[in-house]
Design a protein around this motif. Structure first.
Motif, mmCIF file in Angstrom:
data_model
loop_
_atom_site.group_PDB
_atom_site.id
_atom_site.type_symbol
_atom_site.label_atom_id
_atom_site.label_comp_id
_atom_site.label_asym_id
_atom_site.label_seq_id
_atom_site.Cartn_x
_atom_site.Cartn_y
_atom_site.Cartn_z
ATOM 1 N N PRO A 67 -31.474 -21.396 -5.134
ATOM 2 C CA PRO A 67 -31.052 -20.862 -3.837
ATOM 3 C C PRO A 67 -31.283 -21.875 -2.726
ATOM 4 O O PRO A 67 -31.941 -22.909 -2.925
ATOM 5 C CB PRO A 67 -31.945 -19.627 -3.661
ATOM 6 C CG PRO A 67 -33.153 -19.921 -4.479
ATOM 7 C CD PRO A 67 -32.689 -20.761 -5.635
ATOM 8 N N THR A 68 -30.769 -21.570 -1.550
ATOM 9 C CA THR A 68 -30.845 -22.523 -0.439
ATOM 10 C C THR A 68 -32.261 -22.706 0.079
ATOM 11 O O THR A 68 -32.559 -23.732 0.690
ATOM 12 C CB THR A 68 -29.947 -22.053 0.716
ATOM 13 O OG1 THR A 68 -30.329 -20.709 1.090
ATOM 14 C CG2 THR A 68 -28.486 -22.050 0.301
ATOM 15 N N ASN A 69 -33.146 -21.728 -0.154
ATOM 16 C CA ASN A 69 -34.509 -21.859 0.369
ATOM 17 C C ASN A 69 -35.476 -22.475 -0.641
ATOM 18 O O ASN A 69 -36.675 -22.529 -0.389
ATOM 19 C CB ASN A 69 -35.045 -20.487 0.815
ATOM 20 C CG ASN A 69 -35.141 -19.503 -0.332
ATOM 21 O OD1 ASN A 69 -34.490 -19.683 -1.361
ATOM 22 N ND2 ASN A 69 -35.942 -18.473 -0.169
ATOM 23 N N ALA A 70 -34.984 -22.925 -1.802
ATOM 24 C CA ALA A 70 -35.843 -23.643 -2.748
ATOM 25 C C ALA A 70 -36.063 -25.064 -2.239
ATOM 26 O O ALA A 70 -35.164 -25.678 -1.673
ATOM 27 C CB ALA A 70 -35.210 -23.658 -4.133
ATOM 28 N N TYR A 71 -37.265 -25.592 -2.451
ATOM 29 C CA TYR A 71 -37.597 -26.881 -1.855
ATOM 30 C C TYR A 71 -38.332 -27.773 -2.843
ATOM 31 O O TYR A 71 -38.783 -27.335 -3.890
ATOM 32 C CB TYR A 71 -38.452 -26.683 -0.594
ATOM 33 C CG TYR A 71 -39.721 -25.895 -0.839
ATOM 34 C CD1 TYR A 71 -40.888 -26.522 -1.281
ATOM 35 C CD2 TYR A 71 -39.752 -24.523 -0.632
ATOM 36 C CE1 TYR A 71 -42.035 -25.806 -1.513
ATOM 37 C CE2 TYR A 71 -40.911 -23.784 -0.864
ATOM 38 C CZ TYR A 71 -42.052 -24.426 -1.297
ATOM 39 O OH TYR A 71 -43.191 -23.714 -1.527
ATOM 40 N N ALA A 72 -38.437 -29.035 -2.468
ATOM 41 C CA ALA A 72 -39.175 -30.021 -3.259
ATOM 42 C C ALA A 72 -39.836 -30.999 -2.294
ATOM 43 O O ALA A 72 -39.558 -30.987 -1.084
ATOM 44 C CB ALA A 72 -38.238 -30.750 -4.221
ATOM 45 N N PHE A 73 -40.723 -31.839 -2.824
ATOM 46 C CA PHE A 73 -41.387 -32.847 -2.008
ATOM 47 C C PHE A 73 -41.169 -34.233 -2.627
ATOM 48 O O PHE A 73 -41.205 -34.392 -3.853
ATOM 49 C CB PHE A 73 -42.890 -32.561 -1.903
ATOM 50 C CG PHE A 73 -43.227 -31.441 -0.964
ATOM 51 C CD1 PHE A 73 -43.462 -31.688 0.380
ATOM 52 C CD2 PHE A 73 -43.294 -30.141 -1.425
ATOM 53 C CE1 PHE A 73 -43.764 -30.646 1.242
ATOM 54 C CE2 PHE A 73 -43.593 -29.102 -0.574
ATOM 55 C CZ PHE A 73 -43.833 -29.354 0.772
ATOM 56 N N VAL A 74 -40.914 -35.203 -1.756
ATOM 57 C CA VAL A 74 -40.765 -36.593 -2.187
ATOM 58 C C VAL A 74 -41.649 -37.475 -1.311
ATOM 59 O O VAL A 74 -42.070 -37.065 -0.221
ATOM 60 C CB VAL A 74 -39.287 -37.067 -2.083
ATOM 61 C CG1 VAL A 74 -38.391 -36.264 -3.027
ATOM 62 C CG2 VAL A 74 -38.771 -36.953 -0.664
ATOM 63 N N ALA A 75 -41.940 -38.684 -1.794
ATOM 64 C CA ALA A 75 -42.753 -39.624 -1.025
ATOM 65 C C ALA A 75 -41.964 -40.126 0.184
ATOM 66 O O ALA A 75 -40.913 -40.743 0.035
ATOM 67 C CB ALA A 75 -43.182 -40.781 -1.913
ATOM 68 N N ALA A 76 -42.465 -39.858 1.381
ATOM 69 C CA ALA A 76 -41.732 -40.193 2.605
ATOM 70 C C ALA A 76 -41.558 -41.706 2.773
ATOM 71 O O ALA A 76 -40.545 -42.165 3.314
ATOM 72 C CB ALA A 76 -42.454 -39.606 3.815
ATOM 73 N N GLU A 77 -42.539 -42.489 2.278
ATOM 74 C CA GLU A 77 -42.442 -43.949 2.481
ATOM 75 C C GLU A 77 -41.338 -44.583 1.644
ATOM 76 O O GLU A 77 -40.975 -45.741 1.861
ATOM 77 C CB GLU A 77 -43.786 -44.623 2.173
ATOM 78 C CG GLU A 77 -44.221 -44.540 0.718
ATOM 79 C CD GLU A 77 -45.053 -43.300 0.439
ATOM 80 O OE1 GLU A 77 -45.714 -43.262 -0.620
ATOM 81 O OE2 GLU A 77 -45.053 -42.377 1.276
ATOM 82 N N LEU A 78 -40.815 -43.822 0.675
ATOM 83 C CA LEU A 78 -39.736 -44.356 -0.155
ATOM 84 C C LEU A 78 -38.358 -43.982 0.378
ATOM 85 O O LEU A 78 -37.355 -44.277 -0.269
ATOM 86 C CB LEU A 78 -39.889 -43.853 -1.590
ATOM 87 C CG LEU A 78 -41.193 -44.229 -2.295
ATOM 88 C CD1 LEU A 78 -41.215 -43.693 -3.718
ATOM 89 C CD2 LEU A 78 -41.380 -45.749 -2.302
ATOM 90 N N LEU A 79 -38.309 -43.330 1.531
ATOM 91 C CA LEU A 79 -37.030 -42.954 2.128
ATOM 92 C C LEU A 79 -36.703 -43.890 3.285
ATOM 93 O O LEU A 79 -37.589 -44.286 4.047
ATOM 94 C CB LEU A 79 -37.069 -41.509 2.632
ATOM 95 C CG LEU A 79 -37.309 -40.423 1.581
ATOM 96 C CD1 LEU A 79 -37.336 -39.056 2.245
ATOM 97 C CD2 LEU A 79 -36.231 -40.462 0.515
ATOM 98 N N GLU A 80 -35.439 -44.240 3.409
ATOM 99 C CA GLU A 80 -34.992 -45.108 4.491
ATOM 100 C C GLU A 80 -34.277 -44.254 5.535
ATOM 101 O O GLU A 80 -33.296 -43.572 5.240
ATOM 102 C CB GLU A 80 -34.035 -46.184 3.971
ATOM 103 C CG GLU A 80 -33.520 -47.122 5.051
ATOM 104 C CD GLU A 80 -32.576 -48.176 4.489
ATOM 105 O OE1 GLU A 80 -31.972 -48.917 5.286
ATOM 106 O OE2 GLU A 80 -32.442 -48.249 3.250
ATOM 107 N N LYS A 81 -34.794 -44.285 6.765
ATOM 108 C CA LYS A 81 -34.195 -43.516 7.843
ATOM 109 C C LYS A 81 -33.101 -44.351 8.511
ATOM 110 O O LYS A 81 -33.288 -45.518 8.822
ATOM 111 C CB LYS A 81 -35.243 -43.123 8.874
ATOM 112 C CG LYS A 81 -36.323 -42.186 8.332
ATOM 113 C CD LYS A 81 -37.302 -41.794 9.408
ATOM 114 C CE LYS A 81 -38.355 -40.836 8.860
ATOM 115 N NZ LYS A 81 -39.337 -40.433 9.906
ATOM 116 N N SER A 82 -31.952 -43.753 8.721
ATOM 117 C CA SER A 82 -30.832 -44.446 9.350
ATOM 118 C C SER A 82 -30.176 -43.502 10.340
ATOM 119 O O SER A 82 -30.179 -42.274 10.168
ATOM 120 C CB SER A 82 -29.809 -44.902 8.301
ATOM 121 O OG SER A 82 -29.317 -43.794 7.577
#
Length: 233
Positions: A67-82
């Motif tokens: 469902p749309t309210n299911a979530y997960a967590f990832v390491a923020a330092e491995l994401l590139e913000k653009s």
């Protein structure tokens, strides 16, 4: 970083808490888990009455579409913000042409509409209401029909007994509540709360409170979703 669960990710829930007729949640709040078991992480929750889309079942656990309210967590330092992508000159020109206001057509004799006199609306003469005929004596009255989507009321009970490990491997839960005198199973026990560990109450006489539910596969022995448990001295 908390993110929305990607499409196609397995999501599992406890199958006895899903209505078989309309596939909706029948308890106040049901945990979504990453796998078929209580040892898997909670990745969301569903409220009573929420419909689910079943994929398959494995024992007492059901895999559903995330469902749309299911979530997960990832390491923020491995994401590139653009930032937002900058549109090209071609896209700017195309948007300018699209948003431009078209010029009105030249006035000719063909496109000039003659003025017409507005029509006067005439109100119809009201028709007197016809009285509704009374039903003949002895005529049965039609009662409202209950639909399959009707959510049954919550049934909260309090039971006393001894917590035991379920004897049958086919039992809907791992724990049950037995009558101290007859040694008969009164209820199966389950808890979605992280604060209630039924294992530490095994072999003890307790008073249990919670919502009582009927699993269609075990209609003779209801399941209690344990909300409170107290040891009896």
């Amino acid at each position: 970083m908390k993110i929305q669960l990607p499409a196609g990710t397995p999501v599992w829930l406890y199958a006895p808490y899903v209505e078989t007729n309309n596939h909706s949640v029948n308890i106040k709040r049901l945990n979504l888990r990453a796998g078929p078991g209580e040892n898997f992480s909670v990745i969301g929750r569903l409220d009573r009455g929420t419909p689910v889309k079943e994929i398959r079942t494995d024992g007492n656990w059901m895999e559903i579409e995330a469902p749309t309210n299911a979530y997960a967590f990832v390491a923020a330092e491995l994401l590139e913000k653009s930032g937002a992508p900058v549109p090209s000159a071609t896209e700017i020109a195309a948007n300018t042409q699209t948003n431009a206001v078209p010029a009105p057509p030249p006035t000719t004799l063909e496109n000039v509409k003659p003025e017409t006199t507005p029509a006067v609306a005439v109100e119809p003469t009201p028709t007197p209401a016809q009285p509704k005929p009374e039903p003949a004596l002895g005529t049965p009255q039609t009662a409202p029909i209950a639909t399959a989507d009707t959510i049954p009321p919550k049934r909260v009970v309090s039971r006393e007994g001894i917590v035991v490990i379920s004897r049958s491997i086919q039992a809907p839960t791992s724990y049950a509540l037995e009558n101290q005198e007859s040694r008969r199973t009164v209820n199966y026990l389950h808890s979605e709360s992280d604060d209630i560990n039924l294992k530490k109450f095994a072999g003890k006489k307790v008073i249990i409170s919670g919502e009582e539910l009927i699993d269609q596969r075990w209609i003779n022995t209801p399941i209690i979703e344990v909300e409170a448990i107290q040891v009896v001295r």
